[in-house]
Design a protein around this motif. Structure first.
Motif, PDB file in Angstrom:
ATOM      1  N   THR A   1       0.846  -1.187   0.000  1.00 59.41           N
ATOM      2  CA  THR A   1       0.000   0.000   0.000  1.00 59.41           C
ATOM      3  C   THR A   1       0.882   1.238   0.000  1.00 59.41           C
ATOM      4  OG1 THR A   1      -1.839   1.109   1.129  1.00 59.41           O
ATOM      5  CG2 THR A   1      -0.141   0.154   2.508  1.00 59.41           C
ATOM      6  N   MET A   2       0.312   2.366  -0.361  1.00 64.18           N
ATOM      7  CA  MET A   2       1.049   3.625  -0.411  1.00 64.18           C
ATOM      8  C   MET A   2       0.723   4.456   0.825  1.00 64.18           C
ATOM      9  SD  MET A   2       2.633   3.195  -3.277  1.00 64.18           S
ATOM     10  CE  MET A   2       3.345   4.820  -3.571  1.00 64.18           C
ATOM     11  N   VAL A   3       1.738   5.033   1.431  1.00 60.11           N
ATOM     12  CA  VAL A   3       1.547   5.910   2.581  1.00 60.11           C
ATOM     13  C   VAL A   3       2.366   7.176   2.381  1.00 60.11           C
ATOM     14  CG1 VAL A   3       1.122   3.992   4.162  1.00 60.11           C
ATOM     15  CG2 VAL A   3       3.434   4.895   3.910  1.00 60.11           C
ATOM     16  N   ASP A   4       1.967   8.212   3.097  1.00 60.58           N
ATOM     17  CA  ASP A   4       2.713   9.465   3.047  1.00 60.58           C
ATOM     18  C   ASP A   4       3.994   9.305   3.861  1.00 60.58           C
ATOM     19  OD1 ASP A   4       3.642  12.141   3.296  1.00 60.58           O
ATOM     20  OD2 ASP A   4       1.598  12.855   2.915  1.00 60.58           O
ATOM     21  N   GLU A   5       5.079   9.826   3.367  1.00 59.76           N
ATOM     22  CA  GLU A   5       6.360   9.702   4.052  1.00 59.76           C
ATOM     23  C   GLU A   5       6.337  10.361   5.432  1.00 59.76           C
ATOM     24  OE1 GLU A   5       9.934  10.492   1.876  1.00 59.76           O
ATOM     25  OE2 GLU A   5       9.001  10.014  -0.043  1.00 59.76           O
ATOM     26  N   ILE A   6       5.395  11.291   5.643  1.00 55.16           N
ATOM     27  CA  ILE A   6       5.288  11.953   6.944  1.00 55.16           C
ATOM     28  C   ILE A   6       4.902  10.937   8.030  1.00 55.16           C
ATOM     29  CG2 ILE A   6       4.051  13.749   8.235  1.00 55.16           C
ATOM     30  CD1 ILE A   6       3.693  15.268   5.667  1.00 55.16           C
ATOM     31  N   GLU A   7       4.185   9.866   7.653  1.00 53.03           N
ATOM     32  CA  GLU A   7       3.748   8.867   8.613  1.00 53.03           C
ATOM     33  C   GLU A   7       4.898   8.006   9.121  1.00 53.03           C
ATOM     34  OE1 GLU A   7       0.377   6.535   7.472  1.00 53.03           O
ATOM     35  OE2 GLU A   7      -0.481   8.138   6.266  1.00 53.03           O
ATOM     36  N   LEU A   8       6.016   8.006   8.440  1.00 51.11           N
ATOM     37  CA  LEU A   8       7.150   7.170   8.831  1.00 51.11           C
ATOM     38  C   LEU A   8       7.907   7.832   9.972  1.00 51.11           C
ATOM     39  CD1 LEU A   8       8.489   6.197   5.280  1.00 51.11           C
ATOM     40  CD2 LEU A   8       6.844   4.972   6.706  1.00 51.11           C
ATOM     41  N   THR A   9       8.032   7.113  11.073  1.00 52.29           N
ATOM     42  CA  THR A   9       8.717   7.655  12.250  1.00 52.29           C
ATOM     43  C   THR A   9      10.193   7.260  12.287  1.00 52.29           C
ATOM     44  OG1 THR A   9       8.035   5.715  13.540  1.00 52.29           O
ATOM     45  CG2 THR A   9       6.608   7.658  13.615  1.00 52.29           C
ATOM     46  N   ALA A  10      10.604   6.353  11.395  1.00 46.78           N
ATOM     47  CA  ALA A  10      11.993   5.898  11.344  1.00 46.78           C
ATOM     48  C   ALA A  10      12.326   5.545   9.904  1.00 46.78           C
ATOM     49  CB  ALA A  10      12.192   4.686  12.260  1.00 46.78           C
ATOM     50  N   PRO A  11      13.610   5.510   9.568  1.00 44.02           N
ATOM     51  CA  PRO A  11      13.995   5.120   8.208  1.00 44.02           C
ATOM     52  C   PRO A  11      13.423   3.750   7.844  1.00 44.02           C
ATOM     53  CG  PRO A  11      15.877   6.017   9.382  1.00 44.02           C
ATOM     54  CD  PRO A  11      14.781   5.879  10.388  1.00 44.02           C
ATOM     55  N   LEU A  12      12.932   3.631   6.632  1.00 43.85           N
ATOM     56  CA  LEU A  12      12.273   2.403   6.191  1.00 43.85           C
ATOM     57  C   LEU A  12      13.316   1.355   5.805  1.00 43.85           C
ATOM     58  CD1 LEU A  12       9.268   1.658   5.861  1.00 43.85           C
ATOM     59  CD2 LEU A  12       9.502   2.178   3.427  1.00 43.85           C
ATOM     60  N   ARG A  13      13.251   0.200   6.456  1.00 43.05           N
ATOM     61  CA  ARG A  13      14.165  -0.897   6.125  1.00 43.05           C
ATOM     62  C   ARG A  13      13.552  -1.755   5.015  1.00 43.05           C
ATOM     63  NH1 ARG A  13      18.085  -2.216  10.173  1.00 43.05           N
ATOM     64  NH2 ARG A  13      17.934  -0.826  11.990  1.00 43.05           N
ATOM     65  N   PRO A  14      14.387  -2.371   4.173  1.00 41.39           N
ATOM     66  CA  PRO A  14      13.862  -3.174   3.067  1.00 41.39           C
ATOM     67  C   PRO A  14      13.537  -4.612   3.484  1.00 41.39           C
ATOM     68  CG  PRO A  14      16.224  -3.078   2.912  1.00 41.39           C
ATOM     69  CD  PRO A  14      15.845  -2.211   4.089  1.00 41.39           C
ATOM     70  N   VAL A  15      12.628  -5.240   2.752  1.00 42.06           N
ATOM     71  CA  VAL A  15      12.387  -6.675   2.894  1.00 42.06           C
ATOM     72  C   VAL A  15      13.534  -7.389   2.188  1.00 42.06           C
ATOM     73  CG1 VAL A  15      10.867  -8.604   2.302  1.00 42.06           C
ATOM     74  CG2 VAL A  15       9.894  -6.401   3.006  1.00 42.06           C
ATOM     75  N   VAL A  16      14.190  -8.305   2.876  1.00 42.38           N
ATOM     76  CA  VAL A  16      15.327  -9.010   2.278  1.00 42.38           C
ATOM     77  C   VAL A  16      14.858  -9.945   1.174  1.00 42.38           C
ATOM     78  CG1 VAL A  16      17.244 -10.592   2.733  1.00 42.38           C
ATOM     79  CG2 VAL A  16      16.648  -8.838   4.420  1.00 42.38           C
ATOM     80  N   ARG A  17      13.835 -10.732   1.469  1.00 39.40           N
ATOM     81  CA  ARG A  17      13.295 -11.682   0.491  1.00 39.40           C
ATOM     82  C   ARG A  17      12.033 -12.311   1.045  1.00 39.40           C
ATOM     83  NH1 ARG A  17      14.610 -16.709   2.568  1.00 39.40           N
ATOM     84  NH2 ARG A  17      16.397 -16.727   4.003  1.00 39.40           N
ATOM     85  N   ALA A  18      11.334 -13.018   0.165  1.00 40.87           N
ATOM     86  CA  ALA A  18      10.180 -13.800   0.607  1.00 40.87           C
ATOM     87  C   ALA A  18      10.679 -15.042   1.335  1.00 40.87           C
ATOM     88  CB  ALA A  18       9.318 -14.199  -0.590  1.00 40.87           C
ATOM     89  N   ALA A  19       9.964 -15.463   2.352  1.00 42.97           N
ATOM     90  CA  ALA A  19      10.364 -16.631   3.133  1.00 42.97           C
ATOM     91  C   ALA A  19      10.139 -17.913   2.339  1.00 42.97           C
ATOM     92  CB  ALA A  19       9.585 -16.675   4.446  1.00 42.97           C
ATOM     93  N   THR A  20      10.930 -18.918   2.624  1.00 41.51           N
ATOM     94  CA  THR A  20      10.841 -20.218   1.971  1.00 41.51           C
ATOM     95  C   THR A  20      10.376 -21.265   2.985  1.00 41.51           C
ATOM     96  OG1 THR A  20      13.129 -20.800   2.516  1.00 41.51           O
ATOM     97  CG2 THR A  20      12.740 -19.565   0.444  1.00 41.51           C
ATOM     98  N   PRO A  21       9.990 -22.457   2.534  1.00 40.05           N
ATOM     99  CA  PRO A  21       9.623 -23.535   3.480  1.00 40.05           C
ATOM    100  C   PRO A  21      10.765 -23.858   4.444  1.00 40.05           C
ATOM    101  CG  PRO A  21       8.859 -24.083   1.280  1.00 40.05           C
ATOM    102  CD  PRO A  21       9.694 -22.850   1.148  1.00 40.05           C
ATOM    103  N   GLU A  22      12.001 -23.712   3.992  1.00 36.49           N
ATOM    104  CA  GLU A  22      13.151 -23.966   4.867  1.00 36.49           C
ATOM    105  C   GLU A  22      13.208 -22.943   5.998  1.00 36.49           C
ATOM    106  OE1 GLU A  22      13.298 -23.894   1.550  1.00 36.49           O
ATOM    107  OE2 GLU A  22      13.549 -26.065   1.224  1.00 36.49           O
ATOM    108  N   ASP A  23      12.811 -21.710   5.686  1.00 35.25           N
ATOM    109  CA  ASP A  23      12.783 -20.680   6.726  1.00 35.25           C
ATOM    110  C   ASP A  23      11.762 -21.021   7.805  1.00 35.25           C
ATOM    111  OD1 ASP A  23      14.731 -19.082   5.484  1.00 35.25           O
ATOM    112  OD2 ASP A  23      13.233 -18.145   4.193  1.00 35.25           O
ATOM    113  N   TRP A  24      10.598 -21.522   7.389  1.00 25.42           N
ATOM    114  CA  TRP A  24       9.580 -21.911   8.360  1.00 25.42           C
ATOM    115  C   TRP A  24      10.068 -23.067   9.229  1.00 25.42           C
ATOM    116  CZ3 TRP A  24       5.847 -20.138  10.990  1.00 25.42           C
ATOM    117  CH2 TRP A  24       4.947 -21.000  11.647  1.00 25.42           C
ATOM    118  N   GLU A  25      10.826 -23.994   8.628  1.00 23.83           N
ATOM    119  CA  GLU A  25      11.392 -25.091   9.412  1.00 23.83           C
ATOM    120  C   GLU A  25      12.369 -24.548  10.455  1.00 23.83           C
ATOM    121  OE1 GLU A  25      13.151 -27.829   6.701  1.00 23.83           O
ATOM    122  OE2 GLU A  25      11.244 -28.411   5.786  1.00 23.83           O
ATOM    123  N   THR A  26      13.105 -23.514  10.098  1.00 26.11           N
ATOM    124  CA  THR A  26      14.012 -22.876  11.053  1.00 26.11           C
ATOM    125  C   THR A  26      13.241 -22.255  12.210  1.00 26.11           C
ATOM    126  OG1 THR A  26      15.609 -22.380   9.300  1.00 26.11           O
ATOM    127  CG2 THR A  26      15.787 -21.097  11.330  1.00 26.11           C
TER     128      THR A  26
END
Length: 235
Positions: free
Chosen positions: A49-74
């Motif tokens: 979704t889109m939000v106004d940058e004013i709503e961000l209280t801290a620098p936005l961190r990126p999503v590294v990647r989508a999780a895999t079944p192996e991640d859920w096993e972890t």
């Protein structure tokens, strides 16, 4: 405007914004994100979704990647390790003779850090305990003292209404409360009770009800709710 997704690290926990980096995610999707504690697994709670940058209280961190079944096993493997760490910590607390109550344990996704949550009536010198746990569990150890409201949120339970605590179900964060709120709602002035978590939310409803029906109607309704809550709790 900037594109974000919201994620939760725990069911009913606080939502955090992350930058999806142009990828599309749906509610319930597992994602791997970078946090101040390192790489962590989270669930998407709000799609792109889109939000106004004013709503961000801290620098936005990126999503590294989508999780895999192996991640859920972890994640599942870490949950089993948390149970063992909980038992070990309780044993070490008893050995060191510390006046503290262990509430919960969290393993980091990478398994190199363990966070122990505890309650205590006063300050606790747990430096020797940390060294003992680090030597036994072979990981970085952090002990964090929490209050009774946080304990209720983690462990859950039933309120005077007979239903699960609001903080354990849908309240993502605690709002400031005051003694005046408890007085106007005819509640016991006991700050150690978990029911204080919903006072600020209930205050607005009370104000609207009194404006609509009058103060005497609210007193009668409050007494009925209290009697009904006690009856539900005794069942």
């Amino acid at each position: 405007m900037i594109e974000i997704i919201s994620v939760r690290f725990k069911s009913g926990g606080k939502q955090y914004y992350f930058n999806p980096e142009g990828r599309q995610f749906q509610v319930g999707d597992g994602v791997i994100v970078e946090t101040s504690r390192g790489t962590e697994y989270a669930l998407c709670s709000q799609a792109n979704t889109m939000v106004d940058e004013i709503e961000l209280t801290a620098p936005l961190r990126p999503v590294v990647r989508a999780a895999t079944p192996e991640d859920w096993e972890t994640v599942e493997r870490n949950r089993e390790r948390e149970k063992k760490a909980f038992a070990i910590c309780q044993q070490k607390i008893a050995e060191h003779g510390l006046d503290m109550k262990l509430v919960d344990v969290e393993y980091s996704f990478e398994g190199n850090k363990i966070l122990f949550f505890f309650t205590s009536d006063g300050r606790v010198d747990f430096r020797a305990l940390v060294k003992d746990l680090a030597g036994t569990l072979r990981a970085r150890i952090e002990l964090r003292q929490i209050g009774v409201r946080d304990e209720a949120k983690m462990l859950g339970g039933l309120g005077i209404c007979g239903k699960p605590f609001c903080c354990a179900q849908f309240l993502s964060e605690f709002q400031p409360v005051s003694i005046k709120m408890a007085k106007t709602q005819n509640l016991s002035l006991n700050p150690t009770r978990p029911l204080w978590a919903f006072l600020s939310r209930q205050q607005k409803r009370r104000r609207d009800f009194v404006r609509w029906r009058g103060r005497s109607s609210w007193r009668g309704m409050s007494r009925w709710l209290c009697r009904w809550g006690r009856w539900r709790c005794m069942r």
